[in-house]
Write a protein that holds these residues in place. Structure first.
Motif, PDB file in Angstrom:
ATOM      1  N   SER A  85       0.818  -1.210   0.000  1.00  0.00           N
ATOM      2  CA  SER A  85       0.000   0.000   0.000  1.00  0.00           C
ATOM      3  C   SER A  85       0.853   1.262   0.000  1.00  0.00           C
ATOM      4  CB  SER A  85      -0.940   0.004   1.206  1.00  0.00           C
ATOM      5  OG  SER A  85      -0.201   0.063   2.398  1.00  0.00           O
ATOM      6  N   ILE A  86       2.015   1.215   0.627  1.00  0.00           N
ATOM      7  CA  ILE A  86       2.876   2.398   0.692  1.00  0.00           C
ATOM      8  C   ILE A  86       3.512   2.691  -0.662  1.00  0.00           C
ATOM      9  CG2 ILE A  86       5.021   3.296   1.678  1.00  0.00           C
ATOM     10  CD1 ILE A  86       4.237   1.952   4.299  1.00  0.00           C
ATOM     11  N   ILE A  87       4.040   1.678  -1.313  1.00  0.00           N
ATOM     12  CA  ILE A  87       4.738   1.895  -2.586  1.00  0.00           C
ATOM     13  C   ILE A  87       3.806   2.464  -3.658  1.00  0.00           C
ATOM     14  CG2 ILE A  87       5.980   0.721  -4.456  1.00  0.00           C
ATOM     15  CD1 ILE A  87       7.246  -1.051  -2.231  1.00  0.00           C
ATOM     16  N   PRO A  88       2.614   1.893  -3.893  1.00  0.00           N
ATOM     17  CA  PRO A  88       1.719   2.514  -4.886  1.00  0.00           C
ATOM     18  C   PRO A  88       1.279   3.920  -4.500  1.00  0.00           C
ATOM     19  CG  PRO A  88       1.033   0.277  -4.470  1.00  0.00           C
ATOM     20  CD  PRO A  88       2.084   0.609  -3.456  1.00  0.00           C
ATOM     21  N   SER A  89       1.115   4.180  -3.207  1.00  0.00           N
ATOM     22  CA  SER A  89       0.736   5.528  -2.771  1.00  0.00           C
ATOM     23  C   SER A  89       1.815   6.542  -3.137  1.00  0.00           C
ATOM     24  CB  SER A  89       0.493   5.557  -1.264  1.00  0.00           C
ATOM     25  OG  SER A  89      -0.584   4.734  -0.929  1.00  0.00           O
ATOM     26  N   LEU A  90       3.067   6.171  -2.961  1.00  0.00           N
ATOM     27  CA  LEU A  90       4.167   7.061  -3.342  1.00  0.00           C
ATOM     28  C   LEU A  90       4.208   7.273  -4.854  1.00  0.00           C
ATOM     29  CD1 LEU A  90       6.972   5.744  -0.957  1.00  0.00           C
ATOM     30  CD2 LEU A  90       5.650   7.870  -0.757  1.00  0.00           C
ATOM     31  N   ILE A  91       3.939   6.222  -5.611  1.00  0.00           N
ATOM     32  CA  ILE A  91       3.934   6.344  -7.075  1.00  0.00           C
ATOM     33  C   ILE A  91       2.795   7.256  -7.527  1.00  0.00           C
ATOM     34  CG2 ILE A  91       3.565   5.070  -9.226  1.00  0.00           C
ATOM     35  CD1 ILE A  91       5.079   2.721  -7.895  1.00  0.00           C
ATOM     36  N   VAL A  92       1.606   7.106  -6.925  1.00  0.00           N
ATOM     37  CA  VAL A  92       0.466   7.965  -7.275  1.00  0.00           C
ATOM     38  C   VAL A  92       0.771   9.424  -6.924  1.00  0.00           C
ATOM     39  CG1 VAL A  92      -1.923   8.528  -6.638  1.00  0.00           C
ATOM     40  CG2 VAL A  92      -1.298   6.183  -7.184  1.00  0.00           C
ATOM     41  N   ALA A  93       1.365   9.648  -5.767  1.00  0.00           N
ATOM     42  CA  ALA A  93       1.698  11.020  -5.365  1.00  0.00           C
ATOM     43  C   ALA A  93       2.690  11.642  -6.339  1.00  0.00           C
ATOM     44  CB  ALA A  93       2.267  11.024  -3.949  1.00  0.00           C
ATOM     45  N   TRP A  94       3.699  10.902  -6.716  1.00  0.00           N
ATOM     46  CA  TRP A  94       4.701  11.407  -7.668  1.00  0.00           C
ATOM     47  C   TRP A  94       4.067  11.688  -9.029  1.00  0.00           C
ATOM     48  CZ3 TRP A  94       6.445   8.972 -12.165  1.00  0.00           C
ATOM     49  CH2 TRP A  94       7.502   9.623 -12.801  1.00  0.00           C
ATOM     50  N   ALA A  95       3.245  10.762  -9.531  1.00  0.00           N
ATOM     51  CA  ALA A  95       2.624  10.927 -10.853  1.00  0.00           C
ATOM     52  C   ALA A  95       1.655  12.108 -10.859  1.00  0.00           C
ATOM     53  CB  ALA A  95       1.910   9.647 -11.259  1.00  0.00           C
ATOM     54  N   TYR A  96       0.892  12.297  -9.779  1.00  0.00           N
ATOM     55  CA  TYR A  96      -0.040  13.422  -9.739  1.00  0.00           C
ATOM     56  C   TYR A  96       0.705  14.751  -9.698  1.00  0.00           C
ATOM     57  CZ  TYR A  96      -3.967  16.383  -8.764  1.00  0.00           C
ATOM     58  OH  TYR A  96      -4.915  17.370  -8.863  1.00  0.00           O
ATOM     59  N   TYR A 115      -7.120  19.808  -8.706  1.00  0.00           N
ATOM     60  CA  TYR A 115      -6.985  19.955  -7.262  1.00  0.00           C
ATOM     61  C   TYR A 115      -5.528  20.225  -6.926  1.00  0.00           C
ATOM     62  CZ  TYR A 115     -11.655  18.020  -6.494  1.00  0.00           C
ATOM     63  OH  TYR A 115     -12.992  17.821  -6.477  1.00  0.00           O
ATOM     64  N   GLU A 116      -5.303  21.028  -5.904  1.00  0.00           N
ATOM     65  CA  GLU A 116      -3.947  21.252  -5.422  1.00  0.00           C
ATOM     66  C   GLU A 116      -3.399  19.931  -4.899  1.00  0.00           C
ATOM     67  OE1 GLU A 116      -2.001  24.005  -5.363  1.00  0.00           O
ATOM     68  OE2 GLU A 116      -3.512  25.158  -6.429  1.00  0.00           O
ATOM     69  N   THR A 117      -2.083  19.745  -5.034  1.00  0.00           N
ATOM     70  CA  THR A 117      -1.488  18.499  -4.573  1.00  0.00           C
ATOM     71  C   THR A 117      -1.650  18.318  -3.071  1.00  0.00           C
ATOM     72  OG1 THR A 117       0.676  19.566  -4.436  1.00  0.00           O
ATOM     73  CG2 THR A 117       0.179  18.378  -6.449  1.00  0.00           C
ATOM     74  N   SER A 118      -1.652  19.414  -2.322  1.00  0.00           N
ATOM     75  CA  SER A 118      -1.805  19.315  -0.867  1.00  0.00           C
ATOM     76  C   SER A 118      -3.193  18.825  -0.469  1.00  0.00           C
ATOM     77  CB  SER A 118      -1.520  20.660  -0.216  1.00  0.00           C
ATOM     78  OG  SER A 118      -2.437  21.633  -0.688  1.00  0.00           O
ATOM     79  N   GLU A 119      -4.211  19.007  -1.333  1.00  0.00           N
ATOM     80  CA  GLU A 119      -5.566  18.519  -1.065  1.00  0.00           C
ATOM     81  C   GLU A 119      -5.773  17.123  -1.637  1.00  0.00           C
ATOM     82  OE1 GLU A 119      -8.335  21.160  -2.849  1.00  0.00           O
ATOM     83  OE2 GLU A 119      -7.530  22.930  -1.872  1.00  0.00           O
ATOM     84  N   PHE A 120      -5.282  16.922  -2.857  1.00  0.00           N
ATOM     85  CA  PHE A 120      -5.620  15.712  -3.595  1.00  0.00           C
ATOM     86  C   PHE A 120      -4.866  14.482  -3.113  1.00  0.00           C
ATOM     87  CE2 PHE A 120      -5.127  12.814  -7.201  1.00  0.00           C
ATOM     88  CZ  PHE A 120      -6.458  12.590  -7.507  1.00  0.00           C
ATOM     89  N   ILE A 121      -3.575  14.609  -2.890  1.00  0.00           N
ATOM     90  CA  ILE A 121      -2.754  13.435  -2.573  1.00  0.00           C
ATOM     91  C   ILE A 121      -3.188  12.778  -1.261  1.00  0.00           C
ATOM     92  CG2 ILE A 121      -0.415  12.669  -2.018  1.00  0.00           C
ATOM     93  CD1 ILE A 121       0.520  14.622  -4.219  1.00  0.00           C
ATOM     94  N   PRO A 122      -3.365  13.509  -0.160  1.00  0.00           N
ATOM     95  CA  PRO A 122      -3.844  12.823   1.058  1.00  0.00           C
ATOM     96  C   PRO A 122      -5.232  12.207   0.865  1.00  0.00           C
ATOM     97  CG  PRO A 122      -2.967  14.977   1.617  1.00  0.00           C
ATOM     98  CD  PRO A 122      -3.030  14.906   0.123  1.00  0.00           C
ATOM     99  N   ALA A 123      -6.090  12.882   0.117  1.00  0.00           N
ATOM    100  CA  ALA A 123      -7.447  12.373  -0.078  1.00  0.00           C
ATOM    101  C   ALA A 123      -7.454  11.096  -0.919  1.00  0.00           C
ATOM    102  CB  ALA A 123      -8.306  13.446  -0.745  1.00  0.00           C
ATOM    103  N   ILE A 124      -6.665  11.041  -1.964  1.00  0.00           N
ATOM    104  CA  ILE A 124      -6.667   9.868  -2.831  1.00  0.00           C
ATOM    105  C   ILE A 124      -6.014   8.683  -2.122  1.00  0.00           C
ATOM    106  CG2 ILE A 124      -4.514  10.205  -4.102  1.00  0.00           C
ATOM    107  CD1 ILE A 124      -7.801   9.173  -5.656  1.00  0.00           C
ATOM    108  N   ILE A 125      -5.033   8.934  -1.292  1.00  0.00           N
ATOM    109  CA  ILE A 125      -4.393   7.847  -0.552  1.00  0.00           C
ATOM    110  C   ILE A 125      -5.347   7.306   0.512  1.00  0.00           C
ATOM    111  CG2 ILE A 125      -2.513   7.320   1.063  1.00  0.00           C
ATOM    112  CD1 ILE A 125      -0.756   9.172  -0.669  1.00  0.00           C
TER     113      ILE A 125
END
Length: 137
Positions: A85-96, A115-125
């Motif tokens: 779960s951690i590795i794909p989350s990091l990949i999604v954050a980097w790609a976004y 969406y701003e990265t500060s809003e979107f990345i925590p929400a999508i994870i």
């Protein structure tokens, strides 16, 4: 005195068409990945038990209870699940972040935004989506 008004209708229609295509293919890919995951998990469990069959038999012979035998498998699965779960989350954050930086200038020219990265990345994870502020009032 207005001769022509451009509102980006063709670009918006194309954007919605791309979004529908991404949604359709994304749903199909998710269903396929669920089947693949179930197949891989069941085979991994089977292979792990077969490879450790001798150890399990020895533990049973010396009187180990089922819980004592199962706990290492549970802990190993939890560890692999955590990393999975951690590795794909990091990949999604980097790609976004990469998509945000590269697409924001062209979207702003059409009065669109991501969406701003500060809003979107925590929400999508977390698995929940951020809500845009309603500025219609």
């Amino acid at each position: 005195g207005i001769e022509k008004a451009t509102y980006g209708g063709a670009n918006t229609a194309k954007l919605f068409q791309i979004a529908r295509g991404v949604q359709t293919w994304g749903t199909a890919a998710a269903i396929l990945l669920i089947f693949v995951a179930v197949f891989l998990i069941s085979n991994t469990i089977r292979i792990t038990i077969l490879s450790r069959q001798r150890e399990i038999q020895i533990m049973r012979l010396v009187g180990a209870k089922n819980g004592y035998i199962r706990w290492p498998f549970f802990l190993e699965g939890a560890w692999i699940g955590l990393l999975g779960s951690i590795i794909p989350s990091l990949i999604v954050a980097w790609a976004y972040r990469l998509a945000f930086v590269s697409l924001t200038p062209s979207l702003q020219s059409q009065k669109l935004s991501m969406y701003e990265t500060s809003e979107f990345i925590p929400a999508i994870i977390e698995g929940s989506y951020p809500k845009k502020a309603d500025n219609s009032a």
